[in-house]
Write a protein that holds these residues in place. Structure first.
Motif, mmCIF file in Angstrom:
data_model
loop_
_atom_site.group_PDB
_atom_site.id
_atom_site.type_symbol
_atom_site.label_atom_id
_atom_site.label_comp_id
_atom_site.label_asym_id
_atom_site.label_seq_id
_atom_site.Cartn_x
_atom_site.Cartn_y
_atom_site.Cartn_z
ATOM 1 N N SER A 81 48.403 -2.057 131.970
ATOM 2 C CA SER A 81 49.174 -2.909 131.048
ATOM 3 C C SER A 81 48.333 -3.391 129.880
ATOM 4 O O SER A 81 48.875 -3.962 128.933
ATOM 5 N N THR A 82 47.031 -3.181 129.918
ATOM 6 C CA THR A 82 46.142 -3.594 128.831
ATOM 7 C C THR A 82 45.568 -2.365 128.141
ATOM 8 O O THR A 82 45.629 -1.246 128.663
ATOM 9 N N ASP A 83 44.991 -2.569 126.956
ATOM 10 C CA ASP A 83 44.349 -1.472 126.240
ATOM 11 C C ASP A 83 43.201 -0.897 127.069
ATOM 12 O O ASP A 83 42.444 -1.641 127.714
ATOM 13 N N ILE A 84 43.061 0.418 127.027
ATOM 14 C CA ILE A 84 42.046 1.086 127.847
ATOM 15 C C ILE A 84 40.649 0.770 127.311
ATOM 16 O O ILE A 84 40.345 1.022 126.144
ATOM 17 N N VAL A 85 39.809 0.214 128.180
ATOM 18 C CA VAL A 85 38.397 -0.012 127.844
ATOM 19 C C VAL A 85 37.483 0.812 128.757
ATOM 20 O O VAL A 85 36.280 0.898 128.514
ATOM 21 N N HIS B 128 36.617 -1.970 135.355
ATOM 22 C CA HIS B 128 36.602 -1.677 136.793
ATOM 23 C C HIS B 128 38.023 -1.569 137.331
ATOM 24 O O HIS B 128 38.374 -0.607 138.023
ATOM 25 N N ILE B 129 38.880 -2.525 137.009
ATOM 26 C CA ILE B 129 40.250 -2.500 137.501
ATOM 27 C C ILE B 129 41.000 -1.299 136.936
ATOM 28 O O ILE B 129 41.766 -0.623 137.653
ATOM 29 N N GLN B 130 40.768 -0.973 135.676
ATOM 30 C CA GLN B 130 41.430 0.183 135.080
ATOM 31 C C GLN B 130 40.993 1.488 135.742
ATOM 32 O O GLN B 130 41.802 2.412 135.915
ATOM 33 N N HIS B 131 39.742 1.568 136.133
ATOM 34 C CA HIS B 131 39.270 2.780 136.804
ATOM 35 C C HIS B 131 39.937 2.922 138.175
ATOM 36 O O HIS B 131 40.234 4.040 138.613
#
Length: 312
Positions: free
Chosen positions: A227-231, A213-216
């Motif tokens: 900063s983290t691997d894309i999930v 959710h945060i990555q989106h």
């Protein structure tokens, strides 16, 4: 000589009278002569043409007439009159310079609230709101753990965790689900759902679901990668579109981009305001056990005696 003149005058007079009689006879014969077929046909055509012109004038005059009916208009039977429906009130209202969504006052200048920043609502308020909004919440982890995960994952990327959680509550109906996504999918923002029963993305743990959710959000709001691997399975697609059309940096910018609805941000802000209005539940304070009063000091002999008694 005179006789000849008189005779000549009589002859002239007779000729004049004969000529006049002949002329009159010719005129009478011309008037009584039969009309030719061509003349009759021409007359008929002229009459038809005249009749057509008269008919056209008559039709034009009839069209110009205003016909007023004196017959009474029949009333429709009872119960069949259609009353026009009242206009549906807008969910967003403005009053005295303040905006309200479904009766909830939105933050001042809410359209300019940034996606990035520190939380204002507390974790305790978030927990209290979730339990009040949905006592039968369906999650793969306790509510307290989910809230803690939002604070961890969002703060790592400098996203406001309280508003990210509010967005999650809007997307899942306060974790009631009931739509295409099921609670065990750990999908907290409707990733990959397109309607029609399509379940969307699933994640192995609640933490991965929160991280996706945060990555989106990052895909919509900044050019650099997380900063983290894309999930997030739709990160690259969303990120490339925003790089082409322009990233957004406010929650209001998600209207018409993240969601097609024009009041998507307003829903998030109304939920956020309800979180802020919660009185966090104070942890129950257990009374400390009462310490026993100090006993009188015992002599060495008494203590040795007690130890011997215990051994027996």
């Amino acid at each position: 000589m005179n006789y000849k003149k008189i005779t000549f005058a009589c002859v002239l007079l007779g000729l004049s009278l004969y000529a006049g009689v002949c002329a009159a006879t010719v005129r009478e014969m011309a008037d009584e002569a039969p009309v030719s077929k061509q003349t009759i046909i021409a007359d008929k055509k002229d009459k038809k043409l005249l009749n057509k012109k008269q008919r056209a004038v008559q039709i034009t005059q009839e069209k110009d007439k205003i016909v007023v009916s004196t017959k009474p208009v029949a009333k429709p039977p009872a119960g069949t009159i259609k009353v026009p429906a009242a206009p549906r009130p807008s969910l967003l209202q403005e009053k005295d310079g303040k905006f309200y969504f479904s009766g909830t006052q939105l933050p001042d200048d809410y359209r300019n609230i940034a996606i990035y920043g520190e939380a204002i609502a507390s974790k305790a308020q978030a927990i209290a709101y979730i339990l009040a909004a949905n006592p039968a919440v369906k999650l793969a982890c306790p509510v307290e753990e989910l809230v803690e995960l939002y604070w961890q994952e969002a703060k790592r990327e400098n996203v406001r965790p309280d508003l990210a959680l509010a967005q999650s509550l809007v997307e899942t109906g306060a974790y009631r689900y009931g739509g295409d996504v099921l609670h065990h999918q750990n999908n907290f923002c409707g990733l990959g759902t397109i309607g029609g029963g399509v379940r969307g993305a699933s994640f192995a743990t609640p933490q991965m679901g929160v991280r996706a959710h945060i990555q989106h959000l990052l895909a919509y709001t900044q050019t650099k990668r997380p900063s983290t691997d894309i999930v997030d399975p739709r990160y690259d697609l969303a990120h490339n579109i925003r790089l082409e059309r322009g990233v957004v940096n406010t929650w209001y910018g998600l209207n018409g981009t993240w969601a097609m609805g024009s009041l998507y941000c307003e829903k998030i802000m109304a939920t956020y305001q309800k979180i802020l209005a919660q009185q966090p539940v104070e942890p129950e304070i257990k009374p400390e056990p009462v310490k026993e009063k100090n006993k009188k000091k015992r002599s060495m002999k008494q203590r040795v005696s007690e130890i011997l008694q215990e051994k027996k």
